[in-house]
Design a protein around this motif. Structure first.
Motif, PDB file in Angstrom:
ATOM      1  N   GLY A 102     -36.418 -39.168  -8.009  1.00  0.00           N
ATOM      2  CA  GLY A 102     -37.802 -39.187  -7.565  1.00  0.00           C
ATOM      3  C   GLY A 102     -38.569 -40.359  -8.142  1.00  0.00           C
ATOM      4  O   GLY A 102     -38.004 -41.333  -8.633  1.00  0.00           O
ATOM      5  N   THR A 103     -39.897 -40.238  -8.125  1.00  0.00           N
ATOM      6  CA  THR A 103     -40.746 -41.387  -8.428  1.00  0.00           C
ATOM      7  C   THR A 103     -40.683 -41.842  -9.880  1.00  0.00           C
ATOM      8  O   THR A 103     -41.005 -42.993 -10.177  1.00  0.00           O
ATOM      9  CB  THR A 103     -42.209 -41.080  -8.070  1.00  0.00           C
ATOM     10  OG1 THR A 103     -42.621 -39.890  -8.758  1.00  0.00           O
ATOM     11  CG2 THR A 103     -42.363 -40.874  -6.567  1.00  0.00           C
ATOM     12  N   GLU A 104     -40.306 -40.951 -10.805  1.00  0.00           N
ATOM     13  CA  GLU A 104     -40.223 -41.333 -12.213  1.00  0.00           C
ATOM     14  C   GLU A 104     -38.788 -41.325 -12.742  1.00  0.00           C
ATOM     15  O   GLU A 104     -38.554 -41.542 -13.929  1.00  0.00           O
ATOM     16  CB  GLU A 104     -41.085 -40.402 -13.063  1.00  0.00           C
ATOM     17  CG  GLU A 104     -42.568 -40.499 -12.733  1.00  0.00           C
ATOM     18  CD  GLU A 104     -43.424 -39.497 -13.495  1.00  0.00           C
ATOM     19  OE1 GLU A 104     -44.634 -39.750 -13.635  1.00  0.00           O
ATOM     20  OE2 GLU A 104     -42.888 -38.468 -13.934  1.00  0.00           O
ATOM     21  N   SER A 105     -37.835 -41.076 -11.870  1.00  0.00           N
ATOM     22  CA  SER A 105     -36.449 -40.874 -12.305  1.00  0.00           C
ATOM     23  C   SER A 105     -35.824 -42.106 -12.930  1.00  0.00           C
ATOM     24  O   SER A 105     -34.916 -41.987 -13.773  1.00  0.00           O
ATOM     25  CB  SER A 105     -35.597 -40.418 -11.117  1.00  0.00           C
ATOM     26  OG  SER A 105     -35.995 -39.143 -10.662  1.00  0.00           O
ATOM     27  N   ALA A 106     -36.263 -43.285 -12.552  1.00  0.00           N
ATOM     28  CA  ALA A 106     -35.664 -44.504 -13.089  1.00  0.00           C
ATOM     29  C   ALA A 106     -35.790 -44.582 -14.601  1.00  0.00           C
ATOM     30  O   ALA A 106     -34.916 -45.158 -15.271  1.00  0.00           O
ATOM     31  CB  ALA A 106     -36.296 -45.739 -12.442  1.00  0.00           C
ATOM     32  N   VAL A 107     -36.841 -43.997 -15.155  1.00  0.00           N
ATOM     33  CA  VAL A 107     -37.049 -44.056 -16.608  1.00  0.00           C
ATOM     34  C   VAL A 107     -35.953 -43.281 -17.335  1.00  0.00           C
ATOM     35  O   VAL A 107     -35.342 -43.781 -18.288  1.00  0.00           O
ATOM     36  CB  VAL A 107     -38.441 -43.514 -16.979  1.00  0.00           C
ATOM     37  CG1 VAL A 107     -38.600 -43.407 -18.490  1.00  0.00           C
ATOM     38  CG2 VAL A 107     -39.528 -44.425 -16.403  1.00  0.00           C
ATOM     39  N   LEU A 108     -35.688 -42.051 -16.902  1.00  0.00           N
ATOM     40  CA  LEU A 108     -34.633 -41.258 -17.525  1.00  0.00           C
ATOM     41  C   LEU A 108     -33.264 -41.899 -17.305  1.00  0.00           C
ATOM     42  O   LEU A 108     -32.451 -41.999 -18.232  1.00  0.00           O
ATOM     43  CB  LEU A 108     -34.636 -39.837 -16.962  1.00  0.00           C
ATOM     44  CG  LEU A 108     -33.499 -38.927 -17.450  1.00  0.00           C
ATOM     45  CD1 LEU A 108     -33.590 -38.686 -18.945  1.00  0.00           C
ATOM     46  CD2 LEU A 108     -33.510 -37.606 -16.686  1.00  0.00           C
ATOM     47  N   LEU A 109     -32.993 -42.343 -16.089  1.00  0.00           N
ATOM     48  CA  LEU A 109     -31.676 -42.893 -15.784  1.00  0.00           C
ATOM     49  C   LEU A 109     -31.430 -44.212 -16.502  1.00  0.00           C
ATOM     50  O   LEU A 109     -30.303 -44.498 -16.928  1.00  0.00           O
ATOM     51  CB  LEU A 109     -31.530 -43.060 -14.266  1.00  0.00           C
ATOM     52  CG  LEU A 109     -31.506 -41.739 -13.490  1.00  0.00           C
ATOM     53  CD1 LEU A 109     -31.585 -41.997 -11.993  1.00  0.00           C
ATOM     54  CD2 LEU A 109     -30.278 -40.914 -13.833  1.00  0.00           C
ATOM     55  N   ASP A 110     -32.471 -45.017 -16.662  1.00  0.00           N
ATOM     56  CA  ASP A 110     -32.320 -46.248 -17.432  1.00  0.00           C
ATOM     57  C   ASP A 110     -32.008 -45.937 -18.891  1.00  0.00           C
ATOM     58  O   ASP A 110     -31.132 -46.573 -19.493  1.00  0.00           O
ATOM     59  CB  ASP A 110     -33.601 -47.089 -17.339  1.00  0.00           C
ATOM     60  CG  ASP A 110     -33.545 -48.315 -18.227  1.00  0.00           C
ATOM     61  OD1 ASP A 110     -32.908 -49.310 -17.829  1.00  0.00           O
ATOM     62  OD2 ASP A 110     -34.125 -48.267 -19.335  1.00  0.00           O
ATOM     63  N   ALA A 111     -32.714 -44.958 -19.467  1.00  0.00           N
ATOM     64  CA  ALA A 111     -32.449 -44.577 -20.851  1.00  0.00           C
ATOM     65  C   ALA A 111     -31.013 -44.085 -21.006  1.00  0.00           C
ATOM     66  O   ALA A 111     -30.322 -44.427 -21.972  1.00  0.00           O
ATOM     67  CB  ALA A 111     -33.438 -43.503 -21.292  1.00  0.00           C
ATOM     68  N   MET A 112     -30.562 -43.272 -20.052  1.00  0.00           N
ATOM     69  CA  MET A 112     -29.188 -42.779 -20.103  1.00  0.00           C
ATOM     70  C   MET A 112     -28.190 -43.916 -20.001  1.00  0.00           C
ATOM     71  O   MET A 112     -27.208 -43.983 -20.747  1.00  0.00           O
ATOM     72  CB  MET A 112     -28.960 -41.792 -18.959  1.00  0.00           C
ATOM     73  CG  MET A 112     -27.590 -41.127 -18.961  1.00  0.00           C
ATOM     74  SD  MET A 112     -27.023 -40.719 -17.301  1.00  0.00           S
ATOM     75  CE  MET A 112     -26.409 -42.332 -16.767  1.00  0.00           C
ATOM     76  N   ALA A 113     -28.440 -44.840 -19.072  1.00  0.00           N
ATOM     77  CA  ALA A 113     -27.507 -45.946 -18.861  1.00  0.00           C
ATOM     78  C   ALA A 113     -27.393 -46.831 -20.089  1.00  0.00           C
ATOM     79  O   ALA A 113     -26.327 -47.413 -20.345  1.00  0.00           O
ATOM     80  CB  ALA A 113     -27.944 -46.773 -17.650  1.00  0.00           C
TER      81      ALA A 113
END
Length: 238
Positions: free
Chosen positions: A47-58
């Protein structure tokens, strides 16, 4: 260090004491390394804020399994955004979860369950597929934040949910923190943000946020519902 023989409740207590205020990357790494090596997944709506979590995970490990609940009602823009983030962040283990075909044929043959019983629709299309996918997992992470309000306003960084830990690495972030990460890391935006959508879920149950509304007020508008159900599971759920 967390005592691996401690109860889940004690593990959550220790982790909360040590991880409150920690960067999302630190939270993810701590859970992956000390509690759930090989048995940890991240659930993302893309969703609209998901990139933040996925970037941290990556930044910790791009091979961690990422689960997307593909209900069959996702916006095409969301699926395109998923593909864009997978490429940009070099995610190598993204899996889409679908509702059981027999279950869907029996309970929602006309694909109109969302209107007559939205809780049952979410249970079939989201809760049950996630329960199956998390079987055998020791912990899972999601992108909830306290500033979303409602039931999310007091979420801990780590909590117990059934037989596993549920991790909220972004719990303490505020809107400025999220925006700063998007800007400083040049993360791509969900294409529907430009159309006035601040929280994006399934097509029938998502609308634009109106002036003065909270972030998630465009979800399930006019219904007595604020959550899909994956964050409201009972003690024997996932």
């Amino acid at each position: 260090m967390v005592d691996l023989d401690a109860s889940l409740t004690e593990k959550a207590r220790i982790l909360n004491a040590s991880l409150e205020g920690a960067a999302p990357e630190v939270v993810i790494d701590a859970i992956r390394e000390t509690v759930a090596p090989g048995r940890f997944a991240v659930v993302s709506s893309f969703g609209t804020e998901s990139a933040v979590l996925l970037d941290a995970m990556a930044r910790v490990d791009g091979t961690i399994e990422v689960l997307l609940l593909d209900t069959g009602w996702l916006f095409p823009e969301t699926l395109d955004y998923r593909d864009r983030l997978v490429d940009r962040l070099r995610l190598t283990n993204v899996r889409s979860l679908h509702p059981d075909a027999a279950d869907q044929a029996e309970r929602d043959p006309e694909e109109f369950l969302w209107a007559s019983d939205p809780d049952a629709c979410c249970h079939m299309r989201k809760v049950r597929p996630l329960e199956r996918a998390l079987d055998g997992m020791a912990a899972w992470a999601n992108g909830r934040k306290r500033y979303h309000g409602g039931q999310r306003s007091r979420i801990p960084v780590v909590e117990v949910e059934g037989p596993r830990l549920k991790v909220n690495p972004l719990a303490a972030l505020d809107p400025k923190d999220v925006e700063q990460r998007f800007e400083s890391l040049n993360l791509p935006r969900h294409p529907m943000q430009d159309k006035g959508y601040d929280s994006v879920g399934c097509i029938p149950c998502t609308s634009r946020r109106r002036p003065g509304e909270e972030v998630r007020d465009g979800r399930w508008r006019g219904m007595a519902k604020t959550e899909c159900g994956i964050h409201m599971l009972g003690p024997v759920g996932c």
